[in-house]
Write a protein that holds these residues in place. Structure first.
Motif, mmCIF file in Angstrom:
data_model
loop_
_atom_site.group_PDB
_atom_site.id
_atom_site.type_symbol
_atom_site.label_atom_id
_atom_site.label_comp_id
_atom_site.label_asym_id
_atom_site.label_seq_id
_atom_site.Cartn_x
_atom_site.Cartn_y
_atom_site.Cartn_z
ATOM 1 N N ASN A 29 -13.369 1.214 6.479
ATOM 2 C CA ASN A 29 -13.239 0.253 5.626
ATOM 3 C C ASN A 29 -11.664 -0.255 4.701
ATOM 4 O O ASN A 29 -11.559 -1.519 5.213
ATOM 5 C CB ASN A 29 -14.553 0.142 4.369
ATOM 6 N N GLU A 30 -11.104 0.962 4.896
ATOM 7 C CA GLU A 30 -10.146 0.432 4.030
ATOM 8 C C GLU A 30 -9.146 0.039 4.690
ATOM 9 O O GLU A 30 -8.235 -1.085 4.667
ATOM 10 C CB GLU A 30 -9.350 1.787 2.942
ATOM 11 N N TRP A 31 -8.900 0.622 6.117
ATOM 12 C CA TRP A 31 -7.786 -0.047 7.185
ATOM 13 C C TRP A 31 -8.285 -1.104 7.102
ATOM 14 O O TRP A 31 -7.614 -2.579 7.619
ATOM 15 C CB TRP A 31 -8.236 1.335 8.320
ATOM 16 N N LEU A 48 -6.732 7.309 6.340
ATOM 17 C CA LEU A 48 -7.681 5.965 5.824
ATOM 18 C C LEU A 48 -9.393 5.764 6.259
ATOM 19 O O LEU A 48 -9.234 6.579 7.902
ATOM 20 C CB LEU A 48 -7.154 4.880 6.282
ATOM 21 N N ASP A 49 -9.921 5.378 5.989
ATOM 22 C CA ASP A 49 -11.397 5.383 5.748
ATOM 23 C C ASP A 49 -11.539 3.669 6.712
ATOM 24 O O ASP A 49 -10.871 3.511 6.699
ATOM 25 C CB ASP A 49 -12.382 5.517 5.361
ATOM 26 N N LYS A 83 -10.018 -2.904 5.239
ATOM 27 C CA LYS A 83 -9.440 -4.239 4.310
ATOM 28 C C LYS A 83 -8.175 -4.476 4.476
ATOM 29 O O LYS A 83 -7.583 -5.493 4.575
ATOM 30 C CB LYS A 83 -9.782 -3.616 2.925
ATOM 31 N N ARG A 84 -7.205 -3.747 5.812
ATOM 32 C CA ARG A 84 -5.407 -3.452 5.340
ATOM 33 C C ARG A 84 -5.298 -4.192 6.476
ATOM 34 O O ARG A 84 -3.948 -4.920 6.549
ATOM 35 C CB ARG A 84 -4.999 -2.445 5.222
ATOM 36 N N TYR A 122 0.591 -1.150 0.067
ATOM 37 C CA TYR A 122 -0.125 -0.208 0.118
ATOM 38 C C TYR A 122 0.613 1.035 -0.076
ATOM 39 O O TYR A 122 2.133 1.304 0.614
ATOM 40 C CB TYR A 122 -1.201 0.240 1.162
#
Length: 159
Positions: free
Chosen positions: A128-130, A125-126, A132-133, A119
């Motif tokens: 949802n993205e965090w 980050l929002d 996912k990561r 990444y």
């Protein structure tokens, strides 16, 4: 022909197979045992040969563990994944900290390298993205606490 004469050629054959396998890469005793059982050798004939190879230092579970851990850490896997895989192969996961330190410095350095390779370094980050990561890093064998520490270390803000 006595039974010891019959087992002598089998032992030589088992040893030859083991040495061929060990010439390619390190193997744990459990891995060698499983491979030999698949080839159809008798467990009672295999075990003395494996013990003999270990005594002669041709095979070493600690050398295997270090080699395997070093390889997996270089590939970006965390301590939970590496320890689990070593246990699956019949080896105690001792000294992972020392191996990680020699490879990358420490686990946080390994984690940061894995994260930044996958990444880009966004500081906002929002959730949802965090999430996912985080799942990616958890799947790689890093603990939740380590992932949370990475969030702080990289000064990432969640919105």
């Amino acid at each position: 022909m006595t039974s010891s004469d019959a087992t002598q050629p089998a032992a030589k054959e088992i040893k030859a197979v083991c040495l061929r396998l060990l010439a390619r890469r390190e193997h744990s005793q459990k891995e060698l045992l499983n491979k030999l059982l698949i080839k159809g050798y008798n467990k009672d004939e295999i075990l003395p040969v494996l013990e003999d190879l270990a005594q002669q230092a041709w095979q070493s579970d600690s050398r295997y563990a270090e080699s395997y851990a070093r390889h997996r850490i270089q590939k970006g896997y965390g301590p939970l994944f590496v320890a689990y895989q070593l246990r699956q192969n019949g080896v105690a996961a001792e000294g992972l900290e020392n191996i990680a330190q020699s490879v990358a410095g420490n686990w946080m350095d390994v984690l940061e390298q894995v994260y930044l390779k996958k990444y880009n370094h966004e500081t906002v980050l929002d959730r949802n993205e965090w999430a996912k990561r985080s799942r990616f890093l958890l799947h790689r064998g890093f603990s939740g606490a380590m992932v949370s520490d990475l969030l702080e270390h990289l000064h990432i803000k969640l919105i």
